[in-house]
Design a protein around this motif. Sequence first.
Motif, PDB file in Angstrom:
ATOM      1  N   TRP A 295       0.896  -1.363  -0.074  1.00  0.00           N
ATOM      2  CA  TRP A 295      -0.034   0.067   0.062  1.00  0.00           C
ATOM      3  C   TRP A 295       1.113   1.010  -0.101  1.00  0.00           C
ATOM      4  N   ALA A 296       0.723   2.121  -0.926  1.00  0.00           N
ATOM      5  CA  ALA A 296       1.540   3.437  -1.001  1.00  0.00           C
ATOM      6  C   ALA A 296       0.649   4.560  -0.654  1.00  0.00           C
ATOM      7  N   ALA A 297       1.355   5.407   0.278  1.00  0.00           N
ATOM      8  CA  ALA A 297       0.404   6.668   0.835  1.00  0.00           C
ATOM      9  C   ALA A 297       1.223   7.643   0.395  1.00  0.00           C
ATOM     10  N   VAL A 298       0.459   8.777  -0.084  1.00  0.00           N
ATOM     11  CA  VAL A 298       1.176  10.060  -0.565  1.00  0.00           C
ATOM     12  C   VAL A 298       0.367  11.396   0.130  1.00  0.00           C
ATOM     13  N   LYS A 299       0.757  11.955   1.087  1.00  0.00           N
ATOM     14  CA  LYS A 299      -0.108  13.250   1.506  1.00  0.00           C
ATOM     15  C   LYS A 299      -0.494  14.315   0.377  1.00  0.00           C
ATOM     16  N   ALA A 300      -1.492  14.761   0.595  1.00  0.00           N
ATOM     17  CA  ALA A 300      -1.816  15.715  -0.463  1.00  0.00           C
ATOM     18  C   ALA A 300      -0.999  16.829  -0.564  1.00  0.00           C
ATOM     19  N   THR A 301      -0.414  17.165   0.582  1.00  0.00           N
ATOM     20  CA  THR A 301       0.334  18.444   0.653  1.00  0.00           C
ATOM     21  C   THR A 301       1.819  18.221  -0.166  1.00  0.00           C
ATOM     22  N   GLU A 302       2.164  16.786  -0.417  1.00  0.00           N
ATOM     23  CA  GLU A 302       3.337  16.574  -1.236  1.00  0.00           C
ATOM     24  C   GLU A 302       3.084  16.486  -2.766  1.00  0.00           C
ATOM     25  N   LEU A 303       2.070  16.554  -3.174  1.00  0.00           N
ATOM     26  CA  LEU A 303       1.659  16.735  -4.530  1.00  0.00           C
ATOM     27  C   LEU A 303       1.864  18.035  -5.307  1.00  0.00           C
ATOM     28  N   ARG A 304       2.756  18.291  -6.119  1.00  0.00           N
ATOM     29  CA  ARG A 304       2.896  19.593  -6.755  1.00  0.00           C
ATOM     30  C   ARG A 304       2.048  19.386  -8.209  1.00  0.00           C
ATOM     31  N   VAL A 305       0.972  20.342  -8.304  1.00  0.00           N
ATOM     32  CA  VAL A 305       0.137  20.358  -9.301  1.00  0.00           C
ATOM     33  C   VAL A 305       0.098  21.589 -10.283  1.00  0.00           C
ATOM     34  N   GLU A 306       0.344  21.351 -11.490  1.00  0.00           N
ATOM     35  CA  GLU A 306       0.460  22.678 -12.174  1.00  0.00           C
ATOM     36  C   GLU A 306      -0.445  22.611 -13.621  1.00  0.00           C
ATOM     37  N   PRO A 307      -0.630  23.392 -14.259  1.00  0.00           N
ATOM     38  CA  PRO A 307      -1.349  23.164 -15.512  1.00  0.00           C
ATOM     39  C   PRO A 307      -0.443  22.638 -16.671  1.00  0.00           C
ATOM     40  N   ALA A 308      -1.207  21.848 -17.199  1.00  0.00           N
ATOM     41  CA  ALA A 308      -0.274  20.743 -18.331  1.00  0.00           C
ATOM     42  C   ALA A 308       0.106  21.868 -19.441  1.00  0.00           C
TER      43      ALA A 308
END
Length: 308
Positions: A295-308
């Motif tokens: 099971w892999a867990a990633v916190k929401a704050t660790e995601l870097r989201v940019e317009p493609a």
Amino acid sequence: MAVALDLAPGRTVVVVGPNGAGKTTLLRRLAEESTDRVGVVHQDLRLFPHLTALDNVAYGLRRRGLRRAEARRRAAEWLARVGVAERADARPAELSGGEAQRVALARALAPEPQLLLLDEPLSALDAVTRPAVRRLLAEHLRAFAGPRVLVSHDAVDAMTLADTVVVLEAGEVTQSGSPEEVRARPRSPYVAELVGVNLLRGTAAAGAVRIGDATLTAAEAPDGDVLVSFHPHAVALHAGPPGGSPRNLLHGTVRSLHSDGHRVRVEIDAAVPLVAEVTAAAAEELRLAEGVDVWAAVKATELRVEPA
């Protein structure tokens, strides 16, 4: 420093490496030794402070022998192409970082060079401006017929702009290949750290990012098509579903493991294919091996989201 690069027309080589590796020195030598006409975008842009944006772009055209009126006409066309036509009369000090970057790109491209060199072209831009300028840069790189060499320290820039990634460490090429090849098989701790980033494409709405059959939650995400990146260090692995605070949770199986003796890089097949990096002790405790469920867990704050 003796570095050989395969510079093919219509292809982008992105050179990455730690500080002091020789990246800028390499670009300087390419500019000095090339027999072709060269266009350069410097890291500090080097726009002439006393000239307007229009005259900065016209400068290279004038050096090629064009009359002033024709040089300014073509410069105006280029400012329109890069989206800053309305800033033609502004001087560099009056431009935003993104506007100045666009002017510098137009100045490099306007004289129709045969070789394009770009030194950290996006490094000075903020997180809001950078994605838009990256998309603009990608568009113009695709349209440029000659070879292009770009220096960057950013994994997302390298993975999205490069046809070939060249890794330079201490003045020597330690690895080269397509972005996919370099990301899949990093050959040094530096490469694993830099281009080992998880990079995914998806669609975001109200903070939820849809990637294939999976939905991830991000702390901040613009609506629309996006690029999602997060470091393998940010992926926590568990033998079963973990408790605790809400986070992105994916169930999958281990596809492969690569160890440098201290840390283990774990490639996982899940609804979203991803890479995790854990200590050797953690890998042993979890009994990680090919085919093992995790099971892999990633916190929401660790995601870097940019317009493609």
